[in-house]
Design an enzyme around this catalytic site. Sequence first.
Site, PDB file in Angstrom:
ATOM      1  N   GLY A  15       0.845  -1.205   0.000  1.00 40.27           N
ATOM      2  CA  GLY A  15       0.000   0.000   0.000  1.00 40.27           C
ATOM      3  C   GLY A  15       0.874   1.245   0.000  1.00 40.27           C
ATOM      4  O   GLY A  15       1.841   1.325   0.756  1.00 40.27           O
ATOM      5  N   ARG A  76       1.205  -5.091  -5.114  1.00 38.40           N
ATOM      6  CA  ARG A  76       1.472  -6.288  -4.311  1.00 38.40           C
ATOM      7  C   ARG A  76       1.626  -7.430  -5.319  1.00 38.40           C
ATOM      8  O   ARG A  76       0.644  -7.809  -5.944  1.00 38.40           O
ATOM      9  CB  ARG A  76       0.322  -6.557  -3.343  1.00 38.40           C
ATOM     10  CG  ARG A  76       0.147  -5.462  -2.304  1.00 38.40           C
ATOM     11  CD  ARG A  76      -0.892  -5.839  -1.264  1.00 38.40           C
ATOM     12  NE  ARG A  76      -0.988  -4.826  -0.219  1.00 38.40           N
ATOM     13  CZ  ARG A  76      -1.853  -3.816  -0.232  1.00 38.40           C
ATOM     14  NH1 ARG A  76      -2.703  -3.690  -1.224  1.00 38.40           N
ATOM     15  NH2 ARG A  76      -1.865  -2.940   0.764  1.00 38.40           N
ATOM     16  N   ASP A 107       5.056  -4.731   5.866  1.00 36.67           N
ATOM     17  CA  ASP A 107       5.451  -6.084   6.282  1.00 36.67           C
ATOM     18  C   ASP A 107       5.534  -7.070   5.111  1.00 36.67           C
ATOM     19  O   ASP A 107       6.450  -7.895   5.049  1.00 36.67           O
ATOM     20  CB  ASP A 107       4.544  -6.609   7.405  1.00 36.67           C
ATOM     21  CG  ASP A 107       3.060  -6.525   7.064  1.00 36.67           C
ATOM     22  OD1 ASP A 107       2.701  -5.930   6.032  1.00 36.67           O
ATOM     23  OD2 ASP A 107       2.253  -7.063   7.847  1.00 36.67           O
ATOM     24  N   THR A 130       4.557   2.586   5.322  1.00 39.85           N
ATOM     25  CA  THR A 130       3.148   2.161   5.366  1.00 39.85           C
ATOM     26  C   THR A 130       2.417   3.065   6.344  1.00 39.85           C
ATOM     27  O   THR A 130       2.989   3.449   7.365  1.00 39.85           O
ATOM     28  CB  THR A 130       2.991   0.690   5.821  1.00 39.85           C
ATOM     29  OG1 THR A 130       1.628   0.484   6.249  1.00 39.85           O
ATOM     30  CG2 THR A 130       3.887   0.318   6.986  1.00 39.85           C
ATOM     31  N   ASP A 132       0.189   2.134   8.228  1.00 40.18           N
ATOM     32  CA  ASP A 132      -0.315   1.334   9.349  1.00 40.18           C
ATOM     33  C   ASP A 132       0.563   1.350  10.601  1.00 40.18           C
ATOM     34  O   ASP A 132       0.095   0.988  11.686  1.00 40.18           O
ATOM     35  CB  ASP A 132      -0.498  -0.126   8.901  1.00 40.18           C
ATOM     36  CG  ASP A 132      -1.660  -0.285   7.933  1.00 40.18           C
ATOM     37  OD1 ASP A 132      -2.502   0.627   7.874  1.00 40.18           O
ATOM     38  OD2 ASP A 132      -1.712  -1.311   7.241  1.00 40.18           O
ATOM     39  N   ASP A 134       2.754  -0.698  11.524  1.00 40.22           N
ATOM     40  CA  ASP A 134       2.769  -2.020  12.166  1.00 40.22           C
ATOM     41  C   ASP A 134       4.066  -2.797  11.924  1.00 40.22           C
ATOM     42  O   ASP A 134       4.039  -3.984  11.643  1.00 40.22           O
ATOM     43  CB  ASP A 134       1.557  -2.852  11.692  1.00 40.22           C
ATOM     44  CG  ASP A 134       1.508  -2.976  10.173  1.00 40.22           C
ATOM     45  OD1 ASP A 134       2.248  -2.264   9.480  1.00 40.22           O
ATOM     46  OD2 ASP A 134       0.715  -3.795   9.676  1.00 40.22           O
ATOM     47  N   ARG A 176      -5.814  -2.907   8.776  1.00 41.05           N
ATOM     48  CA  ARG A 176      -6.411  -4.233   8.620  1.00 41.05           C
ATOM     49  C   ARG A 176      -6.090  -5.124   9.819  1.00 41.05           C
ATOM     50  O   ARG A 176      -6.929  -5.834  10.319  1.00 41.05           O
ATOM     51  CB  ARG A 176      -5.904  -4.864   7.317  1.00 41.05           C
ATOM     52  CG  ARG A 176      -6.700  -6.024   6.866  1.00 41.05           C
ATOM     53  CD  ARG A 176      -6.435  -6.412   5.422  1.00 41.05           C
ATOM     54  NE  ARG A 176      -5.140  -5.971   4.911  1.00 41.05           N
ATOM     55  CZ  ARG A 176      -4.901  -5.754   3.634  1.00 41.05           C
ATOM     56  NH1 ARG A 176      -5.847  -5.896   2.757  1.00 41.05           N
ATOM     57  NH2 ARG A 176      -3.698  -5.394   3.215  1.00 41.05           N
TER      58      ARG A 176
HETATM   59  O1  F6P Z   1      -1.530   0.358   3.423  1.00 38.26           O
HETATM   60  C1  F6P Z   1      -2.013  -0.588   4.334  1.00 38.26           C
HETATM   61  C2  F6P Z   1      -3.488  -0.576   4.270  1.00 38.26           C
HETATM   62  O2  F6P Z   1      -3.783   0.749   4.384  1.00 38.26           O
HETATM   63  C3  F6P Z   1      -4.326  -1.353   5.263  1.00 38.26           C
HETATM   64  O3  F6P Z   1      -4.575  -0.698   6.449  1.00 38.26           O
HETATM   65  C4  F6P Z   1      -5.573  -1.582   4.445  1.00 38.26           C
HETATM   66  O4  F6P Z   1      -6.304  -2.642   4.931  1.00 38.26           O
HETATM   67  C5  F6P Z   1      -5.011  -1.870   3.126  1.00 38.26           C
HETATM   68  O5  F6P Z   1      -3.886  -1.050   2.995  1.00 38.26           O
HETATM   69  C6  F6P Z   1      -5.932  -1.697   1.961  1.00 38.26           C
HETATM   70  O6  F6P Z   1      -5.171  -1.634   0.807  1.00 38.26           O
HETATM   71  P1  F6P Z   1      -5.611  -2.009  -0.657  1.00 38.26           P
HETATM   72  O7  F6P Z   1      -6.910  -1.391  -0.904  1.00 38.26           O
HETATM   73  O8  F6P Z   1      -4.504  -1.436  -1.470  1.00 38.26           O
HETATM   74  O9  F6P Z   1      -5.665  -3.503  -0.721  1.00 38.26           O
END
Ligand code: F6P
Length: 328
Positions: A15, A76, A107, A130, A132, A134, A176
């Site tokens: 992300g 990804r 991660d 990120t 997040d 995390d 998430r």
């Molecule tokens: O970048 C991490 C994140 O923001 C998570 O918190 C979220 O669940 C996810 O990306 C959603 O990303 P995408 O819509 O790109 O799958």
Amino acid sequence: MAKEIRTIGVMTSGGDAPGMNAAIRAVARACAYYNVKCIGFYRGYQGMIEGDHCIMNARSVRNIISRGGTILKSARSKDFETPEGRKKAADHLKEIGVDAMVLIGGDGTFRGGKIFSEEYDIPVIGVPGTIDNDIAGTNYTIGYDTALNTVIDAIDKIRDTASSHDRLFFIEVMGRDAGFIALNSGVGAGAEEILIPEEDLGLERLLESLKRSKRSGKSSSIVVVSEGDKIGKNVYELADYVTDNLPDYDVRVTVLGHMQRGGSPSCFDRTLASRLCVKAVELLLDGEKNVMVGLLDNKVTATTFEVGLKEGHEINKELLRISDILST
Ligand code: F6P
């Protein structure tokens, strides 16, 4: 003896996060400073697999420090999860003459970097990017601070209308698997309750808390919900549940979604990205490999991927207590 590093590759993966451009800039400029060639790969690991790259110099990163998103784009890559995909990536790096990689991402990116570095003798350094937050090997990830400010700004606006209409708002924020954004923005925005994956508040306690705030004279309320919350209902179901059980409340839902990933990075994120990426390049030139860089106690520190990725990057639960006290 460590092999000489003459060309460093850089990519952004997972992300996207505000400050990734500042990170790319810092890698390209540090390479230029140390007379090392810099190559950017598009769409993270996928670009490495496909050999989709560009040569970067100090001027190719002009005026990007303030821009959200990532000029190298992000993805990804499913292909990189296979040994065949990783072999293609390694072959391309060798073909182009890339001696080492800086991997900017979260991660998933680090897990990919770890396995790649175990299979191939190509030094990599991970840079945590990120929203997040995390990642255990750093107190802050690039993009987190900007995302928090975006969320606070949005909640402040929602509070205006919540208060005008005496409403209860459930506001879903990203995260998430981690509640860093929800917890810190919830305290910063003065939320009534904060629901995070790390702590199951329970539906009963939520109802109790909302009843209590009605009794105490509050006419509007904000509940911040992390998308990965474990209460067992999504934010819309939660709103229905509260409406069914507390009909006095006029409930609305706002999902902030991907706006949290965009926007111009804060000064903190730009500085963090600059510090971490200069260090990443310097570590590679010093023969270091297969670690992530992070900010721990305000010092730029290298940590193994194992430690950096370990479960239990502790959320500060003290903030839940603070929130409880202050939402009285
Ligand atoms: O970048 C991490 C994140 O923001 C998570 O918190 C979220 O669940 C996810 O990306 C959603 O990303 P995408 O819509 O790109 O799958």
